[in-house]
Design a protein around this motif. Structure first.
Motif, mmCIF file in Angstrom:
data_model
loop_
_atom_site.group_PDB
_atom_site.id
_atom_site.type_symbol
_atom_site.label_atom_id
_atom_site.label_comp_id
_atom_site.label_asym_id
_atom_site.label_seq_id
_atom_site.Cartn_x
_atom_site.Cartn_y
_atom_site.Cartn_z
ATOM 1 N N GLU A 149 5.635 -3.298 1.364
ATOM 2 C CA GLU A 149 4.676 -2.710 2.311
ATOM 3 C C GLU A 149 5.050 -1.268 2.621
ATOM 4 O OE1 GLU A 149 1.734 -3.883 3.462
ATOM 5 O OE2 GLU A 149 2.189 -5.393 1.954
ATOM 6 N N ARG A 156 0.807 5.580 -0.774
ATOM 7 C CA ARG A 156 -0.630 5.818 -0.602
ATOM 8 C C ARG A 156 -0.863 7.238 -0.096
ATOM 9 N NH1 ARG A 156 -2.687 1.986 3.508
ATOM 10 N NH2 ARG A 156 -2.745 0.431 1.864
ATOM 11 N N GLN A 226 -1.886 -5.362 -8.009
ATOM 12 C CA GLN A 226 -2.476 -5.348 -6.661
ATOM 13 C C GLN A 226 -1.830 -4.263 -5.798
ATOM 14 O OE1 GLN A 226 -1.789 -9.512 -5.764
ATOM 15 N NE2 GLN A 226 -3.981 -9.987 -5.891
ATOM 16 N N ASP A 229 -3.190 -0.972 -6.825
ATOM 17 C CA ASP A 229 -4.557 -0.839 -6.288
ATOM 18 C C ASP A 229 -4.500 -0.373 -4.835
ATOM 19 O OD1 ASP A 229 -5.544 -1.808 -8.658
ATOM 20 O OD2 ASP A 229 -5.996 -3.814 -7.907
ATOM 21 N N ARG A 230 -3.610 -0.995 -4.072
ATOM 22 C CA ARG A 230 -3.533 -0.676 -2.638
ATOM 23 C C ARG A 230 -3.003 0.740 -2.415
ATOM 24 N NH1 ARG A 230 -0.021 -4.640 0.044
ATOM 25 N NH2 ARG A 230 -0.729 -3.586 1.920
ATOM 26 N N PRO B 5 -6.937 2.114 0.722
ATOM 27 C CA PRO B 5 -7.092 3.500 0.295
ATOM 28 C C PRO B 5 -8.493 4.021 0.641
ATOM 29 C CG PRO B 5 -6.230 2.156 -1.483
ATOM 30 C CD PRO B 5 -6.604 1.234 -0.389
ATOM 31 N N PRO B 53 -5.911 -8.731 -11.580
ATOM 32 C CA PRO B 53 -6.870 -8.685 -10.467
ATOM 33 C C PRO B 53 -8.126 -7.908 -10.884
ATOM 34 C CG PRO B 53 -4.736 -7.707 -9.851
ATOM 35 C CD PRO B 53 -4.704 -7.925 -11.328
ATOM 36 N N ARG B 106 -13.989 -0.531 -2.067
ATOM 37 C CA ARG B 106 -12.977 0.525 -2.175
ATOM 38 C C ARG B 106 -13.511 1.696 -3.006
ATOM 39 N NH1 ARG B 106 -8.369 -2.690 -3.524
ATOM 40 N NH2 ARG B 106 -8.932 -2.435 -5.690
#
Lengths: 247, 376
Positions: A149, A156, A226, A229-230, B5, B53, B106
């Motif tokens: 996290e 990000r 994943q 992606d985040r 995001p 995914p 997103r």
């Protein structure tokens, strides 16, 4: 009745050897994590982050101790070798980022790539086992999730600042690190013993304890994608990277 | 979990799809793989692909024939594997559809069309895929239905089959698309034959049509109905092809609109039924993509052809109608079919040239624009 009991004992003994190999991989990985965080201290841009890296190294050391305690409880010996074939290559890849003074790259390697692997594996082992082993893997998986996290939040922000630059850097790291991880989690070890499994490759026996090498690999890649992606890496980019990994 | 995001600007539509076969998935993986890498065995692809995914594969700009309008969008592959279409893998597949919807949000899409299997979450249990704020979800079933019925009318015209004298069978007649087709043809054919797996729903459908004066016959036993039908519309939700073309009457017109297909592959023989893949549309205004991947998994015998369910998202984006045009089950009336047909046609989304297992129909006009006056 006696023959039946003996078979159960044989099975338990054989499963304990599998657990020993799983724990050996986990301890070796935690020691690599500990070394990586310790190496990062010098690169941390602030005193607060230096303290955080030291605390993370200590946390990885405690994880290794907890896995050792499980091995003691099971009465099985461990092979602890962060210099074993795959772990050594992963550690070397990390050290190259340290040598380049690239703090962000260190985060990508340790907290995103290696922790994605750790979290997915630990969760799977926790689900497949019971008792102290399940509790320990489950608790440590949660702990490692917090590292993941942290990486997602920090990376990000970096990705939003310069997505193309971030993707280029991550693609290079993917080539250096994920290729090794892909070989490590491949359903078969085609290039000989990894140096951590005590006897024959543990992947062949995972089915006996309710695990499967292809499923573990799938879960690790899934969590890695994943996480990317985040962070904000474009899905078509990361898919191309994964498509180029070895089988 | 923290915030997601930031949304990417400029994307208006998202098309959510899945592949019908492992060889097709393998071809996508190999198209992404550098040519100097060793080729992967299909087994290796299977072991990895179903864990991927949902994610954007292709970014496109579609142009309308009206006023030079265009819309930008993405194709999102759900990676729902062919074997996850079975009931036992339902929950895993639904989870992937949910993730794909999040991916569409997103990307900043304002409308997402749920293609093929992915639409079942909006047909039967919309609560399974709640739309994020600012994103409309549509099953695309209205345009699929429109393309099926217009395709049947066109094909019947080419074959000289007078629909008003024909018996028309809808396989999967209680489903969203099947019931739309049944409703459309109810007053246009001599006799309507209905088949579905759920006997109770089928009986209610038959009763309702009969009360409206339609000559309708329903049965869960498909075989005798296939032998009696001049025209067959296959619109059943099947995980894999299960219907035998040989069961149909020789010379019959068969429209297989399944995604995945309903009909098992069969060898062409003299006097065999005339088969075309229904529900397919074509963008005549232009479709530019940033990757050749679309051509790999939309490898149809004509250019810019796609499933109607996905094209509904494109048509609505070009029309600037970011709304859940198709949702629920059994709500697609003949009027809604005409409405979406008009919207699509206005932007140059037309019936694809007819094609089936043996390729393009030899009697199909070469220029798709020729279909427009034919169907008017």
């Amino acid at each position: 009745m006696q023959a039946c009991s003996l078979r159960v004992l044989d099975r338990d003994a054989s499963n304990r050897l599998i657990y020993a190999d799983v724990l050996s991989q986990a301890v070796s990985g935690e020691l690599v994590g500990m070394l990586n965080y310790a190496s990062m201290v010098a690169l941390c841009p602030s005193a607060a982050e230096q303290q955080e890296a030291i605390a993370d190294a200590e946390s990885e050391r405690r994880h290794a101790l907890a896995f050792r305690a499980v091995a003691r409880d099971l009465g099985v010996p461990l092979v602890e070798d962060p210099r074993a074939r795959y772990w050594r290559r992963l550690r070397e890849a990390f050290q190259r980022q340290v040598a380049a003074g690239d703090f962000l790259a260190c985060l990508v390697v340790q907290e995103l790539m290696l922790e994605s692997l750790a979290v997915s594996m630990y969760r799977a082992v926790a689900e497949a086992t019971d008792g102290l082993m399940a509790r320990t893997f489950g608790t440590i998986a949660l702990d490692e999730e917090s590292h993941l996290e942290h990486a997602v939040t920090t990376l990000r922000a970096a990705c939003e600042l310069d997505r193309v630059g971030f993707e280029t850097r991550t693609e290079r790291l993917h080539g250096e690190v994920m290729t090794v991880i892909a070989e490590m989690v491949a359903p078969r070890c085609s290039s000989g013993p990894c140096g951590v499994c005590a006897e024959r490759c543990v992947k062949e026996s995972l089915g006996d304890i309710g695990l499967s090498a292809p499923v573990l690999r799938g879960k690790a890649l899934r969590l890695y994608l994943q996480s990317l992606d985040r962070v904000g890496v474009r899905g078509e980019k990361s898919l191309r990277w994964v498509a180029n990994l070895p089988a | 979990m923290g915030r997601e995001p930031a949304r990417v600007n400029g994307v208006e539509f998202a098309l959510l799809g899945h592949q019908e076969s492992w060889p097709r998935i393998s071809s996508i993986v190999h198209a992404l793989r550098d040519p100097d890498r060793p080729r992967l065995a299909e087994e290796d692809v299977r072991q990895v692909a179903s864990w991927i995914p949902p994610r954007t594969l292709v970014r496109s700009r579609v142009s309308s024939i009206a006023n030079g309008r265009s819309a930008r969008g993405v194709y999102i592959e759900t990676f729902v594997a062919p074997d996850e279409l079975e009931a036992r893998a339902f929950h895993r597949a639904i989870e992937k559809v949910r993730e794909a919807v999040t991916c569409a949000a997103r990307e900043g899409a304002q409308i997402a069309a749920l293609g093929g299997f992915t639409s079942i979450v909006l047909e039967g249990r919309p609560e399974l895929a709640e739309a994020p704020e600012g994103l409309a979800l549509t099953t695309g079933n209205s345009l699929t239905s429109a393309l099926i019925v217009k395709g049947v009318e066109a094909a019947a015209g080419l074959l000289g089959i007078g629909l008003s004298h024909a018996s028309l069978l809808v396989v999967g007649s209680t489903g969203d698309i099947g019931s739309a087709c049944a409703g459309y043809f109810a007053t246009k054919v001599r006799r309507l034959l209905l088949s579905a797996r759920n006997a109770e729903r089928l009986r209610r459908q038959e009763d309702s049509l009969r009360r409206s004066g339609v000559d309708a016959t329903a049965s869960t036993d498909l075989r005798p109905l296939l032998r009696a039908a001049d025209v067959v519309v296959c619109a059943a939700s099947l995980a894999a092809p299960a219907l035998e073309i040989d069961e149909c009457r020789p010379g019959a017109l068969v429209c297989d609109a399944g995604y995945p297909k309903n009909l098992r592959p069969a060898n062409h023989r003299r006097g065999a039924p005339h088969v075309f893949w229904g529900g397919m549309g074509q963008c005549t205004g232009g479709w530019e993509s940033d990757s050749p991947l679309l051509d790999i998994f939309y490898s149809f015998p004509a250019a810019r052809v796609a499933h109607g369910c996905l094209l509904e998202g494109v048509a609505l984006a070009l029309e600037r109608r970011f709304e859940s045009f198709s949702q629920g089950r059994g709500r697609i009336t003949p009027e809604r079919i005409e409405e979406i047909w008009e919207i699509a046609s206005r932007h140059g989304i037309v019936l694809a040239p007819l094609f089936g297992p043996d390729g393009l129909w030899p009697t199909t006009p070469a220029d798709p624009a020729d279909w427009i006056p034919f169907l008017a």
